[in-house]
Every structure is written in C-alpha cells, then in structure tokens.
Design an enzyme around this catalytic site. Structure first.
Site, PDB file in Angstrom:
ATOM      1  N   ASP A  89       0.866  -1.178   0.000  1.00  0.00           N
ATOM      2  CA  ASP A  89       0.000   0.000   0.000  1.00  0.00           C
ATOM      3  C   ASP A  89       0.904   1.229   0.000  1.00  0.00           C
ATOM      4  O   ASP A  89       2.135   1.108  -0.134  1.00  0.00           O
ATOM      5  CB  ASP A  89      -1.000  -0.031   1.178  1.00  0.00           C
ATOM      6  CG  ASP A  89      -0.355   0.254   2.522  1.00  0.00           C
ATOM      7  OD1 ASP A  89       0.902   0.325   2.602  1.00  0.00           O
ATOM      8  OD2 ASP A  89      -1.088   0.415   3.505  1.00  0.00           O
ATOM      9  N   CYS A 142       3.370  -3.058   3.897  1.00  0.00           N
ATOM     10  CA  CYS A 142       2.555  -1.882   4.230  1.00  0.00           C
ATOM     11  C   CYS A 142       3.334  -1.090   5.279  1.00  0.00           C
ATOM     12  O   CYS A 142       4.548  -1.257   5.395  1.00  0.00           O
ATOM     13  CB  CYS A 142       1.142  -2.273   4.677  1.00  0.00           C
ATOM     14  SG  CYS A 142       1.021  -3.276   6.171  1.00  0.00           S
ATOM     15  N   THR A 195       3.241  -1.234   8.558  1.00  0.00           N
ATOM     16  CA  THR A 195       3.685  -2.116   9.647  1.00  0.00           C
ATOM     17  C   THR A 195       3.910  -3.556   9.212  1.00  0.00           C
ATOM     18  O   THR A 195       4.530  -4.325   9.952  1.00  0.00           O
ATOM     19  CB  THR A 195       2.609  -2.153  10.749  1.00  0.00           C
ATOM     20  OG1 THR A 195       1.395  -2.652  10.150  1.00  0.00           O
ATOM     21  CG2 THR A 195       2.375  -0.773  11.339  1.00  0.00           C
ATOM     22  N   GLY A 196       3.332  -3.954   8.106  1.00  0.00           N
ATOM     23  CA  GLY A 196       3.329  -5.362   7.694  1.00  0.00           C
ATOM     24  C   GLY A 196       2.205  -6.149   8.339  1.00  0.00           C
ATOM     25  O   GLY A 196       1.991  -7.320   8.020  1.00  0.00           O
ATOM     26  N   HIS A 200      10.266 -23.776   9.184  1.00  0.00           N
ATOM     27  CA  HIS A 200       9.278 -24.384  10.074  1.00  0.00           C
ATOM     28  C   HIS A 200       7.846 -24.266   9.562  1.00  0.00           C
ATOM     29  O   HIS A 200       7.048 -25.180   9.752  1.00  0.00           O
ATOM     30  CB  HIS A 200       9.338 -23.737  11.467  1.00  0.00           C
ATOM     31  CG  HIS A 200      10.597 -24.039  12.219  1.00  0.00           C
ATOM     32  ND1 HIS A 200      10.668 -24.047  13.593  1.00  0.00           N
ATOM     33  CD2 HIS A 200      11.847 -24.335  11.787  1.00  0.00           C
ATOM     34  CE1 HIS A 200      11.904 -24.330  13.979  1.00  0.00           C
ATOM     35  NE2 HIS A 200      12.643 -24.509  12.895  1.00  0.00           N
ATOM     36  N   ARG A 207       9.045 -33.127  10.952  1.00  0.00           N
ATOM     37  CA  ARG A 207       8.014 -32.834  11.956  1.00  0.00           C
ATOM     38  C   ARG A 207       7.257 -31.550  11.628  1.00  0.00           C
ATOM     39  O   ARG A 207       6.086 -31.395  11.994  1.00  0.00           O
ATOM     40  CB  ARG A 207       8.631 -32.750  13.358  1.00  0.00           C
ATOM     41  CG  ARG A 207       9.573 -31.581  13.581  1.00  0.00           C
ATOM     42  CD  ARG A 207      10.263 -31.653  14.941  1.00  0.00           C
ATOM     43  NE  ARG A 207      11.023 -30.456  15.250  1.00  0.00           N
ATOM     44  CZ  ARG A 207      12.222 -30.142  14.731  1.00  0.00           C
ATOM     45  NH1 ARG A 207      12.796 -30.960  13.864  1.00  0.00           N
ATOM     46  NH2 ARG A 207      12.841 -29.037  15.082  1.00  0.00           N
ATOM     47  N   HIS A 208       7.917 -30.658  10.907  1.00  0.00           N
ATOM     48  CA  HIS A 208       7.255 -29.398  10.548  1.00  0.00           C
ATOM     49  C   HIS A 208       6.160 -29.624   9.504  1.00  0.00           C
ATOM     50  O   HIS A 208       5.155 -28.915   9.483  1.00  0.00           O
ATOM     51  CB  HIS A 208       8.280 -28.386  10.038  1.00  0.00           C
ATOM     52  CG  HIS A 208       9.368 -28.102  11.030  1.00  0.00           C
ATOM     53  ND1 HIS A 208       9.102 -27.523  12.256  1.00  0.00           N
ATOM     54  CD2 HIS A 208      10.696 -28.357  11.006  1.00  0.00           C
ATOM     55  CE1 HIS A 208      10.237 -27.406  12.933  1.00  0.00           C
ATOM     56  NE2 HIS A 208      11.222 -27.918  12.197  1.00  0.00           N
TER      57      HIS A 208
HETATM   58  C1  RB5 Z   1      -1.607   2.950   6.337  1.00  0.00           C
HETATM   59  O1  RB5 Z   1      -1.615   4.183   6.957  1.00  0.00           O
HETATM   60  C2  RB5 Z   1      -1.287   1.856   7.335  1.00  0.00           C
HETATM   61  O2  RB5 Z   1      -2.352   1.700   8.215  1.00  0.00           O
HETATM   62  C3  RB5 Z   1      -0.970   0.571   6.627  1.00  0.00           C
HETATM   63  O3  RB5 Z   1       0.104   0.764   5.778  1.00  0.00           O
HETATM   64  C4  RB5 Z   1      -0.592  -0.601   7.499  1.00  0.00           C
HETATM   65  O4  RB5 Z   1       0.402  -0.251   8.402  1.00  0.00           O
HETATM   66  C5  RB5 Z   1      -1.707  -1.322   8.126  1.00  0.00           C
HETATM   67  O5  RB5 Z   1      -1.538  -2.310   8.846  1.00  0.00           O
END
Ligand code: RB5
Length: 153
Positions: free
Chosen positions: A11, A68, A70-71, A101, A135-136
């Site tokens: 994003d 994004c 935060t991911g 794993h 095992r995984h």
């Molecule tokens: C966008 O502002 C932000 O919320 C998005 O990139 C992401 O971090 C969401 O989890």
C-alpha cells in the site's frame, strides 16, 4: 539468479520499501510481478493483499511479498485465504524460521518499522531458505486440516 516466480504488492505505507525490494529482485534475476500500488497516494491495503494472496493461492506464483506501513494489516488479510501462510518478519532469524518451520508462502514487512538494508537481508534469506519438512510438515498439514475442516475451529 532466482528461479522462483514472485508476486509483490504494497500500500502507500510500503511503497518506498517495495521499490527497494523491486530493485533487489531485479538484481537477483527473479521473475516477479508488481501488483502495485505504484505511488504514495493513499490506497486500502486489503485490496492489494487480497489480489496478491489470491494469485499465490491459485498457483500463479510460488510466493509473495507484501509491504505496508507495519506489515500487520496486509498480513492479516492474506492469512484469511486458506492455503496462505503469511509471516511478518522484521529480523533474519524469523525470516529463516518462517520458511524452515512454517513453509510461509508470503512474507510481510513494514516500511515504518525497518530500514531498507535489513529488509533486503530478510528478503534474501526468506527467498533462499527451503522448508525443512519432517516434523514441521505434520504441523503445517494440521494448519491445512483446520482450513478444510467443516467443523468450526
Ligand atoms: C496505512 O496508513 C497503514 O495503516 C498501513 O500501511 C498498514 O500499516 C496497516 O496495517
């Protein structure tokens, strides 16, 4: 030279890091498709995550990389699809373990969390590490069983 076929998406919060990762994939010779977004203009991460996750689930790509801010959001969406095992990795240990794993088929990262140098290392390790099986495999099979079970988990 990588032989995996990869789907990449982000994003607006992950756009700059996605561009960095694009360069890395080009340098390494990976075959990849960029699902966008293609600028820092605001978009909704569920739309891109869904498109990339569907493409991986349907076998059009071996694996995906989603970025994004935060991911987190992009990974939550991807993991809604049965067959997708998206792993949020902000360190190289987790990147390796998510492959060995968990047989993770989507890597997620947050541009606002880590810098491009670490992100490149994470991607390199994640792409080069094979699933360990053994095992995984039994445990990953249990994840698939939950997905296909008619019972409410
Ligand atoms: C966008 O502002 C932000 O919320 C998005 O990139 C992401 O971090 C969401 O989890």
């Amino acid at each position: 030279m990588g032989s995996l076929k990869l789907a990449v998406g982000c994003d607006h919060g992950g756009f700059k890091l996605k561009e960095e990762i694009r360069k890395l994939l080009q340098e390494k010779g990976y075959d990849f498709k960029d699902f966008g977004t293609f600028s820092e203009e605001s978009v909704d991460y569920p739309d891109i995550a869904l498109e990339v996750a569907r493409a991986v689930r349907d076998g059009h790509f071996d694996r995906g990389i989603l970025i994004c801010g935060t991911g987190i959001g992009i990974g939550i969406v991807a993991n809604k699809l049965p067959g997708i095992r998206a792993a949020l990795c902000h360190d190289t240990f987790s990147a390796r373990a998510s492959r060995e794993h968990n047989n993770a088929n989507i890597l997620t990262m947050g541009e606002r969390v880590i810098g491009p140098g670490l992100a490149r290392d994470i991607v390199n390790i994640w792409l080069e590490t094979d699933f360990a099986g053994g095992r995984h495999a039994r445990r990953v099979q249990k994840i698939s069983d939950i997905e296909t079970s008619n019972n409410d988990p």
